[in-house]
Structures are given as structure tokens and as C-alpha cells.
Enzyme design. Structure first.
Site, PDB file in Angstrom:
ATOM      1  N   THR A 466      22.105 -12.888  78.278  1.00 32.50           N
ATOM      2  CA  THR A 466      21.178 -12.552  77.196  1.00 32.50           C
ATOM      3  C   THR A 466      20.749 -11.096  77.236  1.00 32.50           C
ATOM      4  O   THR A 466      20.304 -10.552  76.233  1.00 32.50           O
ATOM      5  CB  THR A 466      19.903 -13.388  77.344  1.00 32.50           C
ATOM      6  OG1 THR A 466      19.383 -13.170  78.667  1.00 32.50           O
ATOM      7  CG2 THR A 466      20.184 -14.865  77.178  1.00 32.50           C
ATOM      8  N   ASN A 586      14.031  -5.121  73.395  1.00 33.97           N
ATOM      9  CA  ASN A 586      15.212  -4.262  73.429  1.00 33.97           C
ATOM     10  C   ASN A 586      16.027  -4.508  72.162  1.00 33.97           C
ATOM     11  O   ASN A 586      16.713  -5.522  72.036  1.00 33.97           O
ATOM     12  CB  ASN A 586      16.050  -4.574  74.675  1.00 33.97           C
ATOM     13  CG  ASN A 586      17.267  -3.665  74.801  1.00 33.97           C
ATOM     14  OD1 ASN A 586      17.839  -3.225  73.803  1.00 33.97           O
ATOM     15  ND2 ASN A 586      17.670  -3.383  76.024  1.00 33.97           N
ATOM     16  N   GLU A 660      17.176 -18.454  70.433  1.00 32.82           N
ATOM     17  CA  GLU A 660      17.618 -19.630  69.696  1.00 32.82           C
ATOM     18  C   GLU A 660      17.419 -19.553  68.188  1.00 32.82           C
ATOM     19  O   GLU A 660      18.131 -20.195  67.428  1.00 32.82           O
ATOM     20  CB  GLU A 660      16.918 -20.871  70.281  1.00 32.82           C
ATOM     21  CG  GLU A 660      17.424 -21.137  71.685  1.00 32.82           C
ATOM     22  CD  GLU A 660      16.597 -22.113  72.494  1.00 32.82           C
ATOM     23  OE1 GLU A 660      16.937 -23.292  72.499  1.00 32.82           O
ATOM     24  OE2 GLU A 660      15.610 -21.689  73.127  1.00 32.82           O
TER      25      GLU A 660
END
Lengths: 694, 330
Positions: A466, A586, A660
Site C-alpha cells: 500500500t 501521500n 478500500e
């Protein structure tokens, strides 16, 4: 809430700190560890879906060179568990086809596989029951749905509201069984040494693997160490240790001192690593003449396995998505002879929002209203279920900004545009996305001043691809008022402080909060230039604001499709996602998360469907040639953008989870676009040519 | 692992002799199918005779203006070869619609013709399958059969042939050259593959030890157009639900020559002779295409999950002929 000292690290598009190592092959994954003197495991799997193993003849297998051990169901040490998924080889009962009934250990993977193929497994079998239907007599209500939501909810009087409604729809939607299929299949290297178990595992939670395995083997947790230095995706399937991890550890105990390597094959993933349940979802909506929803019901039927219950929370998003005075949600399960279902990216929201956002589109058309405006008109001003105010709620802004950016208002009149010269009919669709802000207490971080302005930050969290390693470094840098390069982040090891599983889009919240707390404490106790050796520990607690606010992320997704008039092929040349997810830590890695989520949503819309054979009980299309996942050629231009959302209530960083939400709503946006193009409403995923051909 | 011998054949004679001599030897070309089968346990040969070094890797024009394609020419090379792209576009399109770039770089002409079905029951050794284990039954007949045959199947087997290339070669009237230690023979591409009947374990009419050495394509008369259209469930890297290879020549406003083959519908590339007959001499128009397709498909027998293939095949054939006609008349 405390404020960051701030160095500008959070919010910068920092490149993945482990990116170069990964693309140059220098980031070792679980299976690449402890190669010296290792033996390889190949499992024996039940050749029937229901019954009992009566005999296992190993004579031919034993003769294969290099075979070190053969483990057989019913003939291994006892494991201390009532979890029948994890009670590996504890009995000879077979609950699904492909269940582990033994294992062969050999000095090469080829020999292990060959020897395993020579073990003759005889069974007393009875016909399996794997077909999910909405009218099965054995449907039951689980006590809760994942993770701890109430099974059913009811507010007001839906029956009367439907009777009085000016507009009413009653539709049933179906989503198929789906498999997570991360790029890196599950893999474990297990090593018993002097009564201690060490594992390298491809997992979303090193500490959760330890917490599960230690009691299983009757060990205190400090005698088990789990490391997961790099993980090639999980999408939920590595969130909880499955039978493969237990089998590796069990087998390793039979060859103490020797590492046992177990790489689950792609085919085995379709039975042992969890999956998303198929769903049958009936949605009824009632609306006034002016298009205000008065009643919403969402009744879900799904499957679970006979040996372990997993109840996907499919109707849960319907509890707070739209306003309506009368509402009901239910979940019913059938326990079948199927592998154990589990988490798959956005369990609940993903299949549930396909149905709800398809139904809302149908209702908007019924009311003669624009689907964007219809959604905005029916936005709740507070959480319809609890009455709590939202900590932030910017769905309308996502929808409006998306509509403008996408050119939504320039679209053709609904349905049946004429095909272009090559036979393609264009259409566009929209759907909303949502995902709750989860936060679990208990993650801890240790910050240690190393001198010269450098800090070591330790937390046993896992980066499953991730970008968590990078985001947590940024959070630490900001909280310590320094640069990313001054942080030495240590993760992915149970020797480091406890961290929650990477799941529920809550990693950054749970781990970042702990880092933030530790950094704040260090600065409070030791000032902004602490001496080398100064340290502080921080812990994430339950969110004190959680009883005061409803907390969710939102998004709007737009899709342009082309449907071939002759063949029913669907292409999706363009998608746009606009998200409201609090502060983005980020932008570079966040964009990848949304992009990946929407791509997986597109794949769900058009391709993904695991098919169970009703007589044999196995997933027929158990490889990536037959279980279709979107290829590059299927993915068109995907534009991602997000709002500058401020939410001071969710966590110290002001961030909501992003792992998600990208998959939530995509399939509905595509289905709605297909309806716009062709007039055909596909209510059963995936949208394949056979459903559009006439 | 299951041990096997590996031998790299230097010339065709020794390759053929090697397989004939050893009862459990097989030819190995690109390996894109056979190696999968070794891993899945579908087959366990004792010897692999690698034919990729044989001098069969050329594409040459024949004296009559046709083309001779060597058996070991890689699919990617064949698809890119100028004479194929210029004169047999359907073949190039078919090749490029198959598999992935990596697989096409490995796969050969002969191997592509001889690839085996991707029926998922055939590929899963724990399930009954008459093609893999004769006499065990057909799991697909009443199982998941969305991708299975609607033409020419039997109760013993409802598998389809997966090749795209072979469908184009069937429409282009290709001829397969075959060598054994005793003789050489030629077989029309349309007669290379069998219908399953009672012997679904036999994919082709080849005898043990026979090696494909080349495929000949006859020349196409001036004014002939060809096309290949593959319909699949994703934009690349999927087998055909239905594919159509078509060769069309129109003269004086009527169809002068038409050759059609379907992929994805049968145990072999399905040459659509009935449709061709209806179309020859007819005016090329939509209604005629549809009627011809329906005539061809009137013998189709759908299974539980694949009835959609019949209208899909009809529509795809119509679309291909419509597009080709537009091109011809341009």
C-alpha cells in the site's frame, strides 16, 4: 486533538521508500527467506466436497527421493482450537473440496509435488450442497455480521411507506463468489527451533498471525516470532491466517531445526485463502413524487462454510447512505459445503453498494431525475441510523465536482444512442462510494532518538504494498518536526511493538496515531533535540470522538462505457473518481490506492466470477486464465482526484482510510452506464456479453 | 519430480524416429501448452523430443503464389511477417488475438494447431474427463459449460478447440504437411482436427510419431478480403466465446467467393459450409448474412450455460461480413 509539529512531510508525494528495492528484485518476500537446508511442503487435498477420508495410501509417495515426512489428517499432534478452519488435519471429516488432508515434505518442491500426487486418498463421499438460492429453507440469521455489526436493523414502517410511495421499485441483484488473488500467492516459511516457532509469512498482520498461532500450538506469544518484510498484496485474504499457515507450522514441527517452505499455488488460493461470498440482494425503494426517498429495505442472502461462519456485512452501508424515515436491513446465511469465506477488499460495502447504487440509479430514472441530483437530494443531514452528526460529509461536493470534471451534464438522453461505425454504443454512469472510518485500539509505537537529529521508529505493522512504510515515515517525520530522511522506520516484525492488522482501511489511522502519540510524548519529555537514547512509546486508544460523530469517507465514481451492438462486449474507456477522505498523507501512493481500487471495481463489474461446480463442489475456473481479472487492455483512462477535506475528529492526522473505498461503487457506475447505453439493466455481475446479447 | 528425458532433435528424420521408437515420447515445440500439462499432471511423458531446432522456421512464397509456413515459426513472427500481413490479414489478426505477447513469442505454428482444449475439467486431474482419462465421463456436460461447444459435440465431450490461428487457417483453406518415418502426407486444416464422437481423447487425425512440418496457404485471387473477429470476455488474454474468420470476394455486386470458419463453437475450427453455400452468388446484404448464419447454426445444440453462443455467433458473422463488404465496396 494534538496538532502536528509539521515539517511538510505529510501531504508530499514522497516516492515509495522501498520502490527501488522492489523493482530491482532486492526486496525479499516471505518465500525467499531461509533457503539454506529448507524442505518444501506440498499439501494433500480432499478430492471430494463432503464426506470423510477413509484411507490414505502413502507407499508410492514414500518411495520418491528426498521425501522427509508425510503428514496425514487424523494422525498429527492435537491443536488447541475450536476454529475448524484452523484445526488443520485434526480430523478426517471433509467440509469442502480441496481442504487440506495431509502434506508431503521433500527436499525439492518438485519432489514434494510429485510425491503428493502419488498419495492415494480414498473417501466416503456424499453429494455436496453448494448452490446458494434466495429461497433456501435453511437460511439463518447470524448473531452479528462482520466485524461486529448488528445483523438486522429496522426503523419506521416500511410496508406502509411502500404502499404510500408515489414511486416504488423492488429489485434483486446478484454478485458472484469472488477471489482476492493478490499478485503474490500466500507463502510461509516456518521454522521450529528449541521450542520456538519463527515464521516468515505473507500476511497483512504479523502480530495477528502470532496471536492466532501461539495458543494453537500451546505456546506463550513470546515464543513465536512472525516477520513479513515485504508482501505482494493481500486484499483481505492475508488479513487472518488461513489453514495454509497452520499447515506450514504443523509440518515444521515434524522436522525441528529445518525450515519448511510452503508456497500456496494459484489454484489452491481458490480454496484455502478466503473469498467473497456470492450475494443475493433484494432492494426495495419508495419515493415521493418529488423524488425523496421514504423507505429503503435491503435484504441480503449469502453463503458461509459449514465449519466456520463469516457473515459479510453487505447491507451495512445502506444503513447510513441515504435519508429515509422508514428503513430495514437484513442478512441471512446458508452454511454450505464451500471453502471458508473471508475478507475481500471492502467486505460489505463493495457488493452492497453495487446493489444500492444500481437501485438508486433505477429509482432516479423512475422519478425522472438526474442520478447525480437525485443522490444529492437524498443525502442525510445526520447518520440515519444513530442520529449522530457526521464528522465530515462531502459526498455532494464529490458528486458535483465529478459531474463537472467528467462532462456528465453533456451526456446523451438515457438509453439507446445509436452505434458508431464500428458498432459501439456509448453510455455513462455514476455511483457513490463510501467506507467507514475504523479505528481499533492497541497499536503501539516506539520512537528512539539516535542522535544527530535521527530517529528510529518501531512498530510491528506490515506494508502489504500500500505504501504504508512510506506514509508512516512521513507521519513520523511530521510529528517529530524533521525530514523523511531522518527517520529509520522498522516494521513487519512481532519483535517490534504490537500493531493491528492492515485491514478495514485503518492501518494509517491505527499505526499513525501510535507514532504520533509516541513522537508527541518524546518531544514533551525530551524536547525538540532529545539526547541519543531518549525514547517514548505511544499507543492508539479508541477514538474518544467515536460516540459523538458518525465517521465515513465518501466518493463519486463516473464511468464511460461502450457496448458493442452485435456482440455485447463492454469496454470502459474512461473513469473518474472524486474522493473525500480527510487529509491525504501521500498523494502519490494514495493515487495508486484509488487507481487500484477502481481497477479492481472495474474487474468486478466486467470479469470476476468464481463458478462452483454443483456436483463436484470445486471452483471450476481456478486459475487466472479462466478466472478473469481485468488486463491492461481492459483498463482505460482513470482519473483520480480528491477534495481538500478537513476532519479533526478521525485521528491526529485528519486522515480517513483509502485502501478500500476505491472499489466501492465502481461496478454500479459501470452497470448504470451500460443501462444508459443499451437500456438493458444488468443486475447480476459480472456484465459479460451473454447478458447483453440478443 | 517426475523424471523425463530431454532430447534436442537436429533433423526431422531423427525427431520422428525418436518419438516413434519410444512409446511415451512426445514432441516439444514452444512448450506453452505441454509444460502446463506436465505441471498439472495431465500428461507424464518419459521423453521430450525438442523440435524447435529443426530447420522448419521459415516462411516462403510457393510457386503458385501461396505461402509455406514452417512448423516451428513462432506465432509472433508469423503475425508480423509482411506476406501474412499483406495477403492473409485474417491470419495475422487471429494470431495477435491469441494468448499474450510472451506466449506468442514462444508458441509455434505446429504447436498452436496441436494445442489441447482449455476445458477446466480437462485441466483439473481430480475430475472425470473422457478426453484426459477415457471412460471416466464428461464433467462439463452437466457442469459449468459456458465456454463449451454448441456444434458437433457428443455426450462424451463438449470441449472446444482453443486456437485462433487454426480458425483463420481453416477459412484460408490451409493444408498441413505431416512427416512420419514411413511417409509424408498432407491434410487440409479443416480435416486435421476431429469431432469428439466416442473418442474425445483423440484431438486430431495424426498418428503416433507424425510430425507437422509446415502449413501451406493457397494464393488468394485479386480482390479478396479477409478478416478475423474474436469475441471474448475481456479485451485481451482470453479464449474466444466466438470467433469468425472470413474470406470474401465480391464481383459484379454478388458474392463471388466466401469462406467462413468459427472458433469457440466446436471441438475443431468449424468451417461454415452451409453458410458459404447460401452466400455464394448472393447480393452481400445484412439480411442474407443473417439468414446464412442461421442456416449454419440450425444444427447447433446448446448446453445449459452456452445458448448465448448461437445468437452471438450469428451476430458476429453478420458484423464481420458487413464490415468486409464495406471494405470491398470502398
Amino acid at each position: 486533538m494534538t496538532q502536528d509539529v509539521g515539517s511538510g512531510a505529510v501531504g508530499s508525494p514522497v516516492e515509495r521508500l522501498d520502490g527501488q528495492a522492489k523493482v530491482t528484485g532486492n526486496a525479499p518476500y516471505a518465500f525467499e527467506q531461509l533457503t539454506e537446508g529448507a524442505v518444501y511442503l506440498h499439501p494433500l487435498r480432499a478430492p471430494v466436497a463432503r464426506g470423510r477420508v477413509t484411507e490414505m495410501d502413502t507407499s508410492a509417495a514414500e518411495a520418491v527421493g528426498g521425501v522427509r515426512a508425510i503428514l496425514l489428517a487424523g494422525q498429527v499432534e492435537q491443536l488447541d482450537t475450536r476454529d475448524r478452519e484452523l484445526a488443520v488435519l485434526q480430523s478426517r471429516e471433509v467440509a469442502f473440496r480441496g481442504q487440506y488432508v495431509g502434506a508431503v515434505l521433500a527436499t525439492t518442491p518438485e519432489n514434494a509435488r510429485h510425491a503428493a500426487s502419488l498419495v492415494r486418498v480414498s473417501c466416503a463421499a456424499s453429494p455436496p450442497d453448494v448452490a446458494l438460492e434466495g429461497d433456501r429453507a435453511d437460511l439463518y440469521a447470524p448473531e452479528v455480521v462482520n466485524p461486529r455489526f448488528g445483523t438486522d436493523t429496522e426503523q419506521g414502517d416500511t410496508d406502509s411507506a411502500f404502499e404510500e410511495a408515489a414511486y416504488f421499485i423492488d429489485r434483486t441483484y446478484r454478485t458472484p463468489m469472488e477471489h482476492n488473488n493478490p499478485m503474490e500467492p500466500h507463502a510461509t516459511v516456518a521454522h521450529w527451533d528449541g521450542g520456538e516457532l519463527s515464521l516468515y509469512d505473507s500476511t497483512q498482520g504479523a502480530h495477528s498471525v502470532r496471536a492466532t498461532l501461539a495458543p494453537l500450538f500451546g505456546l506463550p506469544t513470546d515464543r513465536v516470532r512472525v516477520q513479513a518484510p515485504h508482501v505482494g498484496g493481500g486484499f483481505g485474504s492475508k488479513g487472518l491466517p488461513h489453514a495454509n499457515v497452520v499447515l506450514a507450522a504443523l509440518a515444521a514441527r515434524s522436522v525441528p531445526g529445518t525450515p519448511v517452505k510452503f508456497a500456496v499455488t494459484r489454484q489452491q488460493i481458490f480454496t484455502v485463502a478466503g473469498h467473497r461470498t456470492p450475494t443475493i440482494q433484494r432492494i426495495r425503494l419508495g419515493a415521493t413524487r418529488s423524488g425523496e426517498l421514504t423507505a429503503i429495505t435491503h435484504d441480503v442472502v449469502e453463503h458461509t462454510s459449514r465449519i466456520k461462519e463469516f457473515a459479510e456485512q453487505t447491507a451495512v452501508p445502506t444503513r447510513n447512505m441515504y435519508r429515509a424515515a422508514n428503513r430495514r436491513t437484513t442478512h441471512r446465511l446458508a452454511a454450505l459445503d464451500v471453502p471458508v469465506p473471508s475478507w475481500m477488499r471492502a467486505p460489505g460495502e463493495c457488493p452492497g453498494m453495487f446493489a444500492l447504487e444500481s437501485a438508486v440509479d433505477e429509482m432516479a430514472r423512475e422519478c425522472g431525475q438526474d442520478p447525480v441530483e437525485f443522490r444529492i437530494r437524498n443525502e442525510p443531514s445526520e447518520d440515519p441510523e444513530t442520529g449522530l452528526p457526521f464528522s465530515s460529509h462531502n459526498l455532494a461536493t464529490c458528486l458535483r465536482r465529478g459531474a463537472e470534471g467528467f462532462g456528465w451534464y453533456d451526456r446523451n438522453a438515457p438509453a439507446r444512442s445509436s452505434p458508431d461505425a464500428a458498432g459501439w454504443i456509448p453510455g455513462v454512469g455514476v455511483a457513490a462510494s463510501t467506507y467507514p472510518v475504523f479505528r481499533s485500539p492497541g497499536s503501539r509505537a516506539l520512537v528512539l532518538a539516535e542522535g544527530s537529529g535521527r530517529y528510529r521508529v518501531s512498530i510491528g505493522a506490515v506494508d502489504i504494498g500500500t505504501g504504508a512504510r512510506t506514509a508512516l515515515t512521513q507521519i513520523a517525520a511530521d510529528a517529530l518536526g524533521t525530514e523523511v530522511s531522518a527517520i529509520d522506520l522498522r516494521i513487519a516484525d512481532t519483535a517490534l511493538p504490537y500493531a493491528n492488522v492492515a485491514g478495514g482501511s485503518s492501518g494509517t489511522t491505527c499505526w499513525g496515531t501510535a507514532i504520533h502519540e509516541a513522537a508527541g510524548k518524546l518531544r514533551a519529555e525530551h524536547g525538540s533535540a532529545p539526547l541519543p537514547g531518549a525514547s517514548a512509546e505511544g499507543e492508539t486508544t479508541s477514538n474518544p470522538e467515536s460516540g459523538r460523530f458518525a465517521m465515513h469517507a465518501y466518493g463519486a465514481q463516473f464511468a464511460e462505457v461502450r457496448v458493442h451492438a452485435d456482440t455485447g462486449e463492454v469496454r470502459v474507456p474512461r473513469m473518474l473518481g472524486v474522493f473525500a477522505v480527510g487529509r491525504v498523507i501521500n498523494p502519490r501512493t494514495a493515487r495508486s490506492q484509488f487507481l487500484g481500487g477502481m481497477t479492481m471495481g472495474l474487474s468486478m463489474a466486467l470479469h470476476e466470477e468464481a463458478v462452483l461446480d454443483h456436483e463436484l463442489g470445486h471452483v471450476v475456473n481456478q486459475d487466472l486464465a479462466e478466472y478473469h481479472i481485468a488486463t491492461n487492455a481492459d483498463v482505460g483512462a482513470i482519473e483520480i482526484t480528491w477534495l481538500d477535506e478537513q476532519d479533526p475528529h478521525v485521528n491526529p492526522m485528519g486522515s480517513k482510510g483509502i485502501g478500500e473505498i476505491g472499489i466501492v461503487g465502481t461496478a454500479a457506475a459501470v452497470a448504470n452506464a451500460v443501462q444508459h447505453a443499451t437500456g438493458v439493466r444488468v443486475r447480476q455481475l459480472p456484465i459479460t456479453p451473454d447478458k447483453l446479447i440478443s | 519430480m517426475i523424471p523425463f528425458e530431454y532430447r534436442r532433435a537436429e533433423d526431422t528424420d531423427s525427431a520422428v524416429a525418436a518419438v516413434e521408437e519410444a512409446p511415451r515420447a512426445v514432441f516439444l515445440a514452444g512448450g506453452t501448452n505441454l509444460v502446463d500439462h506436465l505441471k498439472l499432471g495431465i500428461t507424464a511423458p518419459e521423453e521430450l523430443v525438442d523440435v524447435t531446432a529443426l530447420p522448419l522456421d521459415t516462411i516462403e512464397s510457393t510457386p503458385d503464389g501461396g505461402l509455406r509456413i514452417g512448423a516451428t515459426v513462432r506465432n509472433s513472427d508469423l503475425a508480423a511477417s509482411p506476406p501474412v500481413r499483406e495477403r492473409y490479414r485474417a491470419l495475422s489478426l487471429a494470431l495477435l488475438s491469441g494468448a499474450s505477447a510472451q506466449l506468442r513469442n514462444r508458441a509455434t505454428t505446429g504447436g498452436n494447431l496441436l494445442q489441447r482444449t482449455r476445458c477446466p475439467y480437462f485441466q483439473e486431474v481430480t475430475t472425470p474427463c473422457n478426453k484426459r482419462s477415457p471412460g471416466t465421463g464428461c464433467s462439463a456436460l452437466h457442469g459449468h459449460n459456458k465456454n463449451h461447444a454448441v456444434l458437433g459435440a457428443s455426450d462424451s465431450c463438449v470441449a472446444t478447440h482453443p486456437s485462433d490461428m487454426a480458425v483463420a487457417m481453416a477459412a484460408l483453406d490451409g493444408t498441413v504437411h505431416v512427416r512420419s518415418s514411413r511417409d509424408e502426407r498432407t491434410i487440409p486444416v479443416t480435416e486435421l482436427h476431429r469431432l469428439p464422437g466416442e473418442q474425445p481423447h483423440r484431438d486430431t487425425v495424426l498418428e503416433r510419431g507424425e510430425l507437422i512440418t509446415a502449413v501451406d496457404l493457397p494464393p488468394l485471387p485479386e480482390g479478396t478480403y479477409t478478416a478475423y473477429r474474436k469475441v471474448r470476455e475481456r479485451a485481451s488474454y482470453a479464449f474466444a466465446l466466438v470467433s469468425v474468420a472470413a474470406v470474401l470476394r465480391v464481383a459484379n455486386g454478388v458474392i463471388d467467393d466466401v469462406r467462413l470458419a468459427f472458433g469457440g463453437l466446436a471441438h475443431k475450427p468449424w468451417r461454415a459450409g452451409t453458410a458459404e453455400e447460401r452466400l455464394r452468388g448472393a447480393i452481400p446484404e445484412e439480411a442474407t448474412f443473417r439468414e446464412a448464419a442461421e442456416a449454419e447454426l440450425s444444427v447447433a445444440r446448446p448446453l445449459a450455460d452456452n445458448a448465448f453462443k448461437i445468437p452471438l455467433a450469428r451476430n458476429t458473422l453478420g458484423a464481420v461480413l458487413r464490415d468486409l463488404t464495406t471494405e470491398v465496396l470502398r
